[in-house]
Design an enzyme around this catalytic site. Structure first.
Site, PDB file in Angstrom:
ATOM      1  CD  GLN A 163       6.142  20.439  44.999  1.00 47.98           C
ATOM      2  OE1 GLN A 163       6.896  21.362  45.286  1.00 47.98           O
ATOM      3  NE2 GLN A 163       5.087  20.129  45.731  1.00 47.98           N
ATOM      4  CB  CYS A 170       7.697  21.274  48.589  1.00 45.00           C
ATOM      5  SG  CYS A 170       6.708  21.492  50.081  1.00 45.00           S
ATOM      6  CG  HIS A 172       6.827  25.605  48.491  1.00 49.10           C
ATOM      7  ND1 HIS A 172       6.508  24.380  47.933  1.00 49.10           N
ATOM      8  CD2 HIS A 172       7.786  26.153  47.679  1.00 49.10           C
ATOM      9  CE1 HIS A 172       7.232  24.198  46.835  1.00 49.10           C
ATOM     10  NE2 HIS A 172       8.025  25.248  46.672  1.00 49.10           N
ATOM     11  CG  ASP A 231      10.180  26.806  44.631  1.00 43.30           C
ATOM     12  OD1 ASP A 231       9.497  25.770  44.506  1.00 43.30           O
ATOM     13  OD2 ASP A 231       9.699  27.887  45.003  1.00 43.30           O
TER      14      ASP A 231
END
Length: 230
Positions: free
Chosen positions: A89, A95, A169, A184
């Site tokens: 990211q 996200c 997030h 993630d």
């Protein structure tokens, strides 16, 4: 994560399903709310489930844990199958979209795409890229950015201003090659959480979600949605 900044998405199935529909995903899989973590409430989630998205607060405790986890994995190593589709990211507040991409990309064989699907095109074009290259590719992918922006305004709460700092997030939890992976884009690599199956993915993913909650017992801002067969 300086540079591009998007408006945050809500962890709201209506918003995520509409977003994916606009990107050309056929609604044979739909996101649904996970109302609670106990077996009775999990039994209300339609099966099968192929991904879980968790929205959680980035706190000091979490950041300490994240650093320790990263150092531990770098020193001890972990097994990660090459079949996992993972991207970094580089866009602030993206996200939610990256979580959705992770959920769909790692279940692509189960999905049906409409003709000319923007999402299918992005996944096909980025399939052999590195996680960093995929991040840069998304930065310049206007069709997804514009759809994200539209969806960010469709939530139940008013979208914050583009400059407002957001401390929530999204991560995706998916089953790939018999293992449960946490994806993630803020982390350098996928996290292998051990064995899972299509049948037990929801329960196994929720066990990971519970650990997030246990690390921050004073926090209430946790929300999970599951990608279920419609």
């Amino acid at each position: 994560m300086e540079g591009q900044r998007w408006l945050p998405l809500e962890a709201n199935p209506e918003v995520t399903n509409q977003f994916l529909k606009q990107l050309g995903l056929h609604p044979n899989w739909q996101f649904v709310d996970v109302y609670g973590m106990d077996p009775e409430l999990l039994s209300m989630v339609p099966r099968p489930v192929c991904a879980v998205l968790l929205l959680f607060p980035i706190t000091e405790k979490y950041e300490v844990f994240r650093t320790e986890e990263e150092e531990k994995i770098k020193s001890q190593g972990q097994d990660v199958t090459s079949s996992v589709y993972f991207m970094k990211q580089t866009i602030s507040n993206a996200c939610g979209t990256i979580g959705l991409i992770h959920a769909i990309a790692n279940n692509k064989d189960k999905m049906h795409f409409e003709s000319g699907s923007t999402l299918k095109k992005f996944l096909e074009e980025s399939v052999s890229m590195s996680p960093e290259e995929r991040a840069r590719y998304l930065e310049n992918y206007d069709a997804i950015r514009v759809t994200h922006e539209t969806s960010a305004h469709e939530g139940q709460t008013e979208a914050p201003s583009i400059d407002e700092k957001v401390d929530l997030h999204f991560i995706a939890l998916v089953h790939v090659d018999g293992h449960l992976y946490e994806l993630d884009g803020r982390k350098p690599f996928p996290i292998n959480h051990g064995e899972t199956s299509d049948e037990t993915l929801l329960e196994d993913a929720i066990e990971v979600c519970k650990k997030f909650m246990e690390r921050d017992p004073d926090e209430l801002r946790f929300n999970a949605i599951a990608l279920s067969a419609a």
